[in-house]
Scaffold this motif. Sequence first.
Motif, PDB file in Angstrom:
ATOM      1  N   ILE A 250       0.845  -1.188   0.000  1.00 34.53           N
ATOM      2  CA  ILE A 250       0.000   0.000   0.000  1.00 34.53           C
ATOM      3  C   ILE A 250       0.885   1.243   0.000  1.00 34.53           C
ATOM      4  O   ILE A 250       2.030   1.208   0.443  1.00 34.53           O
ATOM      5  CB  ILE A 250      -0.945   0.019   1.229  1.00 34.53           C
ATOM      6  CG1 ILE A 250      -0.145  -0.108   2.530  1.00 34.53           C
ATOM      7  CG2 ILE A 250      -1.990  -1.089   1.128  1.00 34.53           C
ATOM      8  CD1 ILE A 250      -0.986  -0.023   3.790  1.00 34.53           C
ATOM      9  N   TYR A 251       0.311   2.336  -0.483  1.00 35.03           N
ATOM     10  CA  TYR A 251       1.060   3.575  -0.657  1.00 35.03           C
ATOM     11  C   TYR A 251       0.161   4.744  -0.268  1.00 35.03           C
ATOM     12  O   TYR A 251      -1.025   4.758  -0.586  1.00 35.03           O
ATOM     13  CB  TYR A 251       1.519   3.725  -2.115  1.00 35.03           C
ATOM     14  CG  TYR A 251       2.127   2.453  -2.667  1.00 35.03           C
ATOM     15  CD1 TYR A 251       3.458   2.151  -2.435  1.00 35.03           C
ATOM     16  CD2 TYR A 251       1.340   1.538  -3.366  1.00 35.03           C
ATOM     17  CE1 TYR A 251       4.011   0.965  -2.902  1.00 35.03           C
ATOM     18  CE2 TYR A 251       1.882   0.348  -3.838  1.00 35.03           C
ATOM     19  CZ  TYR A 251       3.214   0.065  -3.604  1.00 35.03           C
ATOM     20  OH  TYR A 251       3.749  -1.112  -4.057  1.00 35.03           O
ATOM     21  N   GLY A 252       0.755   5.737   0.418  1.00 33.33           N
ATOM     22  CA  GLY A 252      -0.055   6.837   0.909  1.00 33.33           C
ATOM     23  C   GLY A 252       0.611   8.187   0.741  1.00 33.33           C
ATOM     24  O   GLY A 252       1.750   8.303   0.294  1.00 33.33           O
ATOM     25  N   VAL A 253      -0.141   9.210   1.110  1.00 32.32           N
ATOM     26  CA  VAL A 253       0.346  10.581   1.211  1.00 32.32           C
ATOM     27  C   VAL A 253       0.095  11.037   2.643  1.00 32.32           C
ATOM     28  O   VAL A 253      -1.027  10.913   3.146  1.00 32.32           O
ATOM     29  CB  VAL A 253      -0.360  11.522   0.217  1.00 32.32           C
ATOM     30  CG1 VAL A 253      -0.015  12.977   0.510  1.00 32.32           C
ATOM     31  CG2 VAL A 253       0.015  11.168  -1.217  1.00 32.32           C
ATOM     32  N   HIS A 254       1.145  11.547   3.284  1.00 26.33           N
ATOM     33  CA  HIS A 254       1.038  12.047   4.659  1.00 26.33           C
ATOM     34  C   HIS A 254       1.303  13.550   4.650  1.00 26.33           C
ATOM     35  O   HIS A 254       2.238  14.008   3.984  1.00 26.33           O
ATOM     36  CB  HIS A 254       2.057  11.369   5.582  1.00 26.33           C
ATOM     37  CG  HIS A 254       1.953   9.878   5.605  1.00 26.33           C
ATOM     38  ND1 HIS A 254       2.922   9.078   6.178  1.00 26.33           N
ATOM     39  CD2 HIS A 254       1.004   9.032   5.141  1.00 26.33           C
ATOM     40  CE1 HIS A 254       2.577   7.806   6.061  1.00 26.33           C
ATOM     41  NE2 HIS A 254       1.414   7.754   5.431  1.00 26.33           N
ATOM     42  N   VAL A 255       0.510  14.286   5.409  1.00 20.78           N
ATOM     43  CA  VAL A 255       0.670  15.737   5.491  1.00 20.78           C
ATOM     44  C   VAL A 255       0.843  16.140   6.952  1.00 20.78           C
ATOM     45  O   VAL A 255      -0.009  15.833   7.794  1.00 20.78           O
ATOM     46  CB  VAL A 255      -0.530  16.482   4.885  1.00 20.78           C
ATOM     47  CG1 VAL A 255      -0.342  17.996   5.030  1.00 20.78           C
ATOM     48  CG2 VAL A 255      -0.717  16.111   3.414  1.00 20.78           C
ATOM     49  N   HIS A 256       1.968  16.810   7.250  1.00 23.06           N
ATOM     50  CA  HIS A 256       2.213  17.400   8.565  1.00 23.06           C
ATOM     51  C   HIS A 256       1.827  18.876   8.514  1.00 23.06           C
ATOM     52  O   HIS A 256       2.187  19.581   7.557  1.00 23.06           O
ATOM     53  CB  HIS A 256       3.696  17.333   8.933  1.00 23.06           C
ATOM     54  CG  HIS A 256       4.209  15.954   9.201  1.00 23.06           C
ATOM     55  ND1 HIS A 256       4.391  15.474  10.479  1.00 23.06           N
ATOM     56  CD2 HIS A 256       4.591  14.966   8.352  1.00 23.06           C
ATOM     57  CE1 HIS A 256       4.875  14.239  10.412  1.00 23.06           C
ATOM     58  NE2 HIS A 256       5.008  13.909   9.130  1.00 23.06           N
ATOM     59  N   VAL A 257       1.132  19.345   9.538  1.00 22.61           N
ATOM     60  CA  VAL A 257       0.813  20.768   9.658  1.00 22.61           C
ATOM     61  C   VAL A 257       1.374  21.270  10.986  1.00 22.61           C
ATOM     62  O   VAL A 257       1.096  20.700  12.052  1.00 22.61           O
ATOM     63  CB  VAL A 257      -0.697  21.036   9.598  1.00 22.61           C
ATOM     64  CG1 VAL A 257      -0.973  22.539   9.667  1.00 22.61           C
ATOM     65  CG2 VAL A 257      -1.303  20.453   8.327  1.00 22.61           C
ATOM     66  N   GLY A 258       2.182  22.331  10.920  1.00 22.50           N
ATOM     67  CA  GLY A 258       2.824  22.861  12.097  1.00 22.50           C
ATOM     68  C   GLY A 258       1.862  23.541  13.053  1.00 22.50           C
ATOM     69  O   GLY A 258       0.891  24.194  12.626  1.00 22.50           O
ATOM     70  N   LEU A 259       2.142  23.401  14.352  1.00 24.37           N
ATOM     71  CA  LEU A 259       1.337  24.031  15.399  1.00 24.37           C
ATOM     72  C   LEU A 259       2.267  24.826  16.310  1.00 24.37           C
ATOM     73  O   LEU A 259       3.348  24.350  16.670  1.00 24.37           O
ATOM     74  CB  LEU A 259       0.596  22.968  16.216  1.00 24.37           C
ATOM     75  CG  LEU A 259      -0.368  22.077  15.431  1.00 24.37           C
ATOM     76  CD1 LEU A 259      -0.850  20.929  16.303  1.00 24.37           C
ATOM     77  CD2 LEU A 259      -1.554  22.881  14.911  1.00 24.37           C
ATOM     78  N   ASP A 260       1.844  26.013  16.673  1.00 25.03           N
ATOM     79  CA  ASP A 260       2.701  26.869  17.492  1.00 25.03           C
ATOM     80  C   ASP A 260       2.480  26.690  18.987  1.00 25.03           C
ATOM     81  O   ASP A 260       3.056  27.418  19.794  1.00 25.03           O
ATOM     82  CB  ASP A 260       2.532  28.334  17.097  1.00 25.03           C
ATOM     83  CG  ASP A 260       1.106  28.838  17.265  1.00 25.03           C
ATOM     84  OD1 ASP A 260       0.264  28.101  17.832  1.00 25.03           O
ATOM     85  OD2 ASP A 260       0.821  29.962  16.813  1.00 25.03           O
ATOM     86  N   SER A 261       1.664  25.698  19.358  1.00 24.52           N
ATOM     87  CA  SER A 261       1.405  25.469  20.767  1.00 24.52           C
ATOM     88  C   SER A 261       0.974  24.021  20.984  1.00 24.52           C
ATOM     89  O   SER A 261       0.157  23.498  20.214  1.00 24.52           O
ATOM     90  CB  SER A 261       0.315  26.405  21.282  1.00 24.52           C
ATOM     91  OG  SER A 261      -0.142  26.017  22.563  1.00 24.52           O
ATOM     92  N   ARG A 262       1.496  23.399  22.033  1.00 23.64           N
ATOM     93  CA  ARG A 262       1.068  22.050  22.373  1.00 23.64           C
ATOM     94  C   ARG A 262      -0.415  22.002  22.695  1.00 23.64           C
ATOM     95  O   ARG A 262      -1.092  20.983  22.453  1.00 23.64           O
ATOM     96  CB  ARG A 262       1.880  21.547  23.572  1.00 23.64           C
ATOM     97  CG  ARG A 262       1.694  20.067  23.861  1.00 23.64           C
ATOM     98  CD  ARG A 262       2.359  19.662  25.164  1.00 23.64           C
ATOM     99  NE  ARG A 262       1.584  20.086  26.333  1.00 23.64           N
ATOM    100  CZ  ARG A 262       1.898  19.783  27.585  1.00 23.64           C
ATOM    101  NH1 ARG A 262       2.995  19.087  27.842  1.00 23.64           N
ATOM    102  NH2 ARG A 262       1.146  20.196  28.592  1.00 23.64           N
ATOM    103  N   ALA A 263      -0.936  23.108  23.212  1.00 26.10           N
ATOM    104  CA  ALA A 263      -2.342  23.142  23.607  1.00 26.10           C
ATOM    105  C   ALA A 263      -3.283  22.923  22.422  1.00 26.10           C
ATOM    106  O   ALA A 263      -4.449  22.571  22.606  1.00 26.10           O
ATOM    107  CB  ALA A 263      -2.659  24.472  24.288  1.00 26.10           C
ATOM    108  N   LYS A 264      -2.782  23.130  21.210  1.00 26.12           N
ATOM    109  CA  LYS A 264      -3.629  22.955  20.024  1.00 26.12           C
ATOM    110  C   LYS A 264      -3.609  21.532  19.484  1.00 26.12           C
ATOM    111  O   LYS A 264      -4.489  21.150  18.708  1.00 26.12           O
ATOM    112  CB  LYS A 264      -3.158  23.903  18.913  1.00 26.12           C
ATOM    113  CG  LYS A 264      -3.332  25.374  19.206  1.00 26.12           C
ATOM    114  CD  LYS A 264      -2.815  26.193  18.044  1.00 26.12           C
ATOM    115  CE  LYS A 264      -2.985  27.689  18.291  1.00 26.12           C
ATOM    116  NZ  LYS A 264      -2.430  28.482  17.159  1.00 26.12           N
ATOM    117  N   ALA A 265      -2.604  20.745  19.851  1.00 28.65           N
ATOM    118  CA  ALA A 265      -2.367  19.470  19.179  1.00 28.65           C
ATOM    119  C   ALA A 265      -3.572  18.543  19.238  1.00 28.65           C
ATOM    120  O   ALA A 265      -4.001  18.000  18.209  1.00 28.65           O
ATOM    121  CB  ALA A 265      -1.132  18.794  19.776  1.00 28.65           C
TER     122      ALA A 265
END
Length: 381
Positions: free
Chosen positions: A138-153
């Motif tokens: 299987i093959y995929g696409v992964h997207v990381h989006v940056g967060l400026d605070s742990r409280a948002k994760a």
Amino acid sequence: MEISFARSHQSTLGVEWEIALVDGTTGDLVPRGRETFEAVLEAHPAWGTDGDHPHLTGEFLLNTVELVTGVCRDVAHSTEQLSTMLDEIRKVTDPQGLEVFAAGTHPFARWQDQQVTDKQRYHKLVDRAQYWGRQMVIYGVHVHVGLDSRAKALPVLDGLLTYYPHLLALSANSPFWAGEDTGYASQRSMIFQQLSTAGLPYHFPSWDAYEQCITDMIATGIIEEMSEARWDVRPVPRLGTDEVRFCDGLSTLWEVGALTALTQCLAESISRDVEAGRPPARLKPWHIQENKWRAARYGLDAEVITDPRNIERDLREDLTALLDRLEPVAAQLGCSRELADVERILQEGAGYQRQRAVARAHDGDLHAVALDIVRRTREND
């Protein structure tokens, strides 16, 4: 176990695109991934030594190459990096009669015939998961989006799960498996969730609860380190991101851009709500699980649950309304053009629909399907 969360610039991006190599005449998978990316790295050694984030690497199977961007300021920056790496791969593969194949699964290849990369972690995976582990073609696409605070994760993770079916249906590109039409738009998502550490994430009401889960998983031998928790959406504390991991492999770079833009806009919109004291309403776990199945089964024709009060809506209608709502966010992030390509997918069809159309036009010949994917990837069509 205390897990620190690195602070990233808000809504920066990192994209991972898994591709396979196939014979240019037959469309069948070939175990030439490692020698290919190693040849590229000879010409571009920095791509393999950029800290602990190499830009070209292998994956579970020897037929696979993974393209990994650096930290990108916007969607265009990420697709430019992927395009450059793809061009360099073709300089190696074209003279050898090899082609790049990009989809969620291969339409006719047998998992029994594929060679696993000789790395300890992959052999451990196969030893533990046995039959299901060996089937991971299987093959995929992964997207990381940056967060400026742990409280948002965790709130952003919860919010993204509401839009799981939207992203999965748009990316669905794996209707065939070992020569058979599965009846699913995304067979890949059904296969991958068989691993004990994959699938939908648990609900974590607090960061302490997340830390406790990881601590327990390590203590009981479920995982050895944090990255082995391969949930469909997960925090990546060392990078300061939330990572969306469940999209099928996409056949064209413009589709990668479209799904990256939608993911970025969703994460940014949810993040703004969190900052304003409006945490997202979380769907119930059984709603999220059902939505995943419906999108995997029916793709863009799914009816999905959009509200904890059991409200359902046609996925296409909900996507259209979502795109309208996110357009101001896209304009501010500089990805309006790429977000507009989501509408193109709705109009022209997702990958699973294209694959089935090609199969029908060629009397069920799945070699034609594989070679059409090869063409689309090359032409970005």
